[in-house]
Write a protein that holds these residues in place. Structure first.
Motif, short mmCIF file in Angstrom:
data_model
loop_
_atom_site.label_atom_id
_atom_site.label_comp_id
_atom_site.label_asym_id
_atom_site.label_seq_id
_atom_site.Cartn_x
_atom_site.Cartn_y
_atom_site.Cartn_z
N GLY A 1 41.01 41.42 38.50
CA GLY A 1 41.42 40.02 38.66
C GLY A 1 42.90 39.88 38.93
N VAL A 2 43.72 40.66 38.23
CA VAL A 2 45.17 40.61 38.45
C VAL A 2 45.51 41.13 39.84
N GLU A 3 44.89 42.21 40.26
CA GLU A 3 45.15 42.76 41.60
C GLU A 3 44.74 41.77 42.69
N LEU A 4 43.60 41.15 42.55
CA LEU A 4 43.16 40.17 43.54
C LEU A 4 44.08 38.96 43.55
N SER A 5 44.56 38.57 42.37
CA SER A 5 45.48 37.44 42.29
C SER A 5 46.80 37.77 42.96
N ASN A 6 47.28 39.00 42.79
CA ASN A 6 48.56 39.40 43.42
C ASN A 6 48.41 39.47 44.93
N LYS A 7 47.28 39.93 45.43
CA LYS A 7 47.09 40.04 46.88
C LYS A 7 46.97 38.66 47.51
N SER A 8 46.39 37.72 46.81
CA SER A 8 46.22 36.40 47.41
C SER A 8 47.55 35.64 47.40
N HIS A 9 48.48 35.94 46.51
CA HIS A 9 49.78 35.24 46.47
C HIS A 9 50.87 36.01 47.23
#
Length: 163
Positions: free
Chosen positions: A152-160
């Motif tokens: 979840g953190v990795e996906l959140s970082n990639k989307s921002h």
């Protein structure tokens, strides 16, 4: 007319039996008291007591009666019962790993049953198995939650991330 007379004679009682003078029996028509053949299938016992010379002390030819003491079987709980980990099993079933939590819950319940029946060996074995399954389920649950947080953190970082 004869037919109606027959019907009325069948319906109406013929009347009381004729009076008989008292006979030699002072018991007013009842047989004298005594021992009569039993219709119950038991030998000539009156009021539960055996008749004849065997009613006194046993001697050759009379059967001896031995009364067995009553045996009562009571389930005894174990004094130092092993833990059943029921709460731990419910927690791991609901929040960590459902299949292993269900298996741990079954072992917890069988631990309680073994404790109630007094079977210490079975209670200890089931308690140990419930504890092992709960620990494995907790480890799988924690690992799954950790992986989900990381993803979840990795996906959140990639989307921002702006290129």
């Amino acid at each position: 007319m004869a037919d109606s007379f027959e019907k009325s004679r069948l319906i109406q009682p013929a009347g009381p039996p004729p009076y008989q003078e008292p006979t030699q029996y002072p018991y007013a028509g009842y047989p004298p008291p005594g021992n009569y053949p039993s219709t119950s299938g038991y030998q000539g016992h009156q009021y539960g007591a055996a008749l004849g010379p065997c009613n006194q002390e046993p001697y050759p030819g009379c059967p001896a009666v031995t009364v067995q003491p009553a045996v009562y079987v009571a389930s005894v709980q174990l004094v130092s019962a092993p833990p059943d980990f029921l709460g731990y099993s419910i927690f791991t079933m609901l929040f960590c790993c459902l299949p292993l939590g269900i298996a741990a819950l079954v072992y917890s319940c069988t631990t309680r049953e073994a404790v109630m029946s007094g079977d210490r060996e079975m209670a200890v074995n089931n308690s140990r198995m419930a504890y092992i399954l709960n620990n494995i389920a907790l480890g799988i649950g924690l690992a799954t939650i950790t992986v989900c947080i990381i993803v979840g953190v990795e996906l959140s970082n990639k989307s921002h991330h702006y290129p």
